[in-house]
Write an enzyme that holds these catalytic residues in place. Structure first.
Site, PDB file in Angstrom:
ATOM      1  N   GLU A 158       0.815  -1.203   0.000  1.00  0.00           N
ATOM      2  CA  GLU A 158       0.000   0.000   0.000  1.00  0.00           C
ATOM      3  C   GLU A 158       0.856   1.264   0.000  1.00  0.00           C
ATOM      4  O   GLU A 158       1.962   1.279   0.549  1.00  0.00           O
ATOM      5  CB  GLU A 158      -0.890   0.028   1.252  1.00  0.00           C
ATOM      6  N   GLY A 214      -8.557  -5.499  11.747  1.00  0.00           N
ATOM      7  CA  GLY A 214      -9.232  -5.313  10.468  1.00  0.00           C
ATOM      8  C   GLY A 214      -8.570  -4.194   9.692  1.00  0.00           C
ATOM      9  O   GLY A 214      -8.765  -3.025  10.002  1.00  0.00           O
ATOM     10  N   ASP A 215      -7.749  -4.524   8.706  1.00  0.00           N
ATOM     11  CA  ASP A 215      -7.017  -3.473   7.989  1.00  0.00           C
ATOM     12  C   ASP A 215      -6.930  -3.723   6.494  1.00  0.00           C
ATOM     13  O   ASP A 215      -6.132  -3.115   5.802  1.00  0.00           O
ATOM     14  CB  ASP A 215      -5.621  -3.274   8.584  1.00  0.00           C
TER      15      ASP A 215
END
Length: 348
Positions: free
Chosen positions: A64, A234-235
């Site tokens: 990312e 949660g990513d």
């Protein structure tokens, strides 16, 4: 060979220098400082360019880019998330970041961010818990005892006043590692054999697991009234830790909804599921905790503004110190229009 001019040089903070800097300042002070920088930038939230991170997904992980700017400085972080790496002796997450001057476009800092990301994530969690956790909260369940766990715990100690941490991981070796690392922290460290045991008596519940799947680390019946949940795991799409029923009973706080709805716990919910942006709580335009029995939930996915804050902090702390080194990173020809001539002269 001619030496590069000062215009060609960019301060670089290596992993070694980052660790030296943290020990020089003290880890609890660094975490407290970072939390203050993050809170300061959340209070300037409307100044920032905001976009969900640019993600490249594969079967084994994600890479990312996380950019933002406040109009004067521009920052970005490169970060990966590869849960399978641990089995190969590699970090699940690695990162580096850059801060630049918007006026010239020139970089002013290049730094490792594997260590720094752990620090800023923990600082952000504790900053949020300071505002949302029940009054007097001093016990945390730390479920998931990997690379983030000690940082999260130390931040809660420094910023919230944590006294006891209750540890659980599906891998007992991870829990032993975490307990050993926290042995001299001044905290009461309790090793637990199940998630249910870990949450007993805890007012803050932190989940931080790595597996890229929709898991149920906390089931609905495990979570009672009057707690603050710090959901870190949660990513990315398809990766959650909490039962949907917990979200339905909680007041949910997020960083940037367009990103959290893709990556966070709330990806399980309808697109119009109500959330509160944390910057609004800090600025006084929205309420935080309003009831002692309320369940508050910080659906943390990590946002570029937090990295920007961390980059600002490191820039300020390494200026005129020995905690950075100069990299010959930018071409600086005598005539800005004669880059080719600079190349030709280098041959001699």
């Amino acid at each position: 060979m001619t030496q590069p001019s000062h215009k060609a040089l960019v301060p670089f903070v290596s992993v070694d220098n980052m660790m030296r800097l943290v020990h020089h300042i003290g880890i609890e002070q660094v975490l407290t400082d970072l939390a203050a920088y993050v809170e300061e930038d959340f209070l300037r939230w409307e100044l920032f360019d905001k976009t969900p991170r640019v993600a490249s997904h594969s079967d084994v992980g994600v890479i990312e880019l996380m950019p933002t700017s406040d109009g004067e400085a521009y920052g970005f972080k490169y970060v990966n998330g590869h849960p399978k790496n641990t089995s190969e002796g590699l970090q699940t997450v690695t990162a580096f970041g850059l801060l630049a001057d918007v006026y010239t476009g020139y970089p002013v800092l290049l730094t490792e961010m594997t260590m720094l990301t752990a620090l800023r994530t923990a600082a952000t969690s504790a900053m949020v818990a300071k505002h949302l956790a029940p009054k007097g909260a001093d016990t945390m369940a730390m479920i998931g005892n990997g690379a983030q766990s000690e940082f999260q715990t130390m931040a809660m100690k420094a910023i919230v006043g944590l006294k006891t941490v209750r540890l659980y991981d599906i891998d007992p070796a991870a829990t032993r590692k975490c307990a050993q690392n926290l042995a001299n922290s001044g905290l009461n460290v309790v090793v637990c054999g199940s998630p249910e045991e870990a949450i007993q008596g805890a007012q803050i519940l932190t989940t931080c697991t790595a597996d890229k799947q929709c898991a149920t680390i906390l089931s609905d019946n495990m979570v009672g009234a009057g707690v603050h949940i710090n959901a870190i795991g949660g990513d990315c799409p398809g990766k959650t830790e909490l039962a949907k029923g917990i979200l339905e009973r909680s007041t949910v706080f997020v960083e940037f909804p367009p990103q959290t709805r893709i990556e966070g716990e709330i990806q399980q919910m309808d697109p119009d599921f109500a959330v509160t942006e944390m910057w609004e709580v800090l600025s006084g335009t929205a309420q935080g905790r309003t009831d002692a029995r309320q369940i508050t939930l910080f659906d943390s996915v990590g946002f570029a503004v937090e990295d920007f804050s961390a980059l600002r902090y490191i820039r300020d702390k390494v200026a005129d110190t020995a905690f950075s080194e100069d990299l010959d990173m930018l071409a600086d020809p005598d005539d800005p229009r004669d880059l080719f001539g600079m190349l030709q002269r280098a041959k001699a």
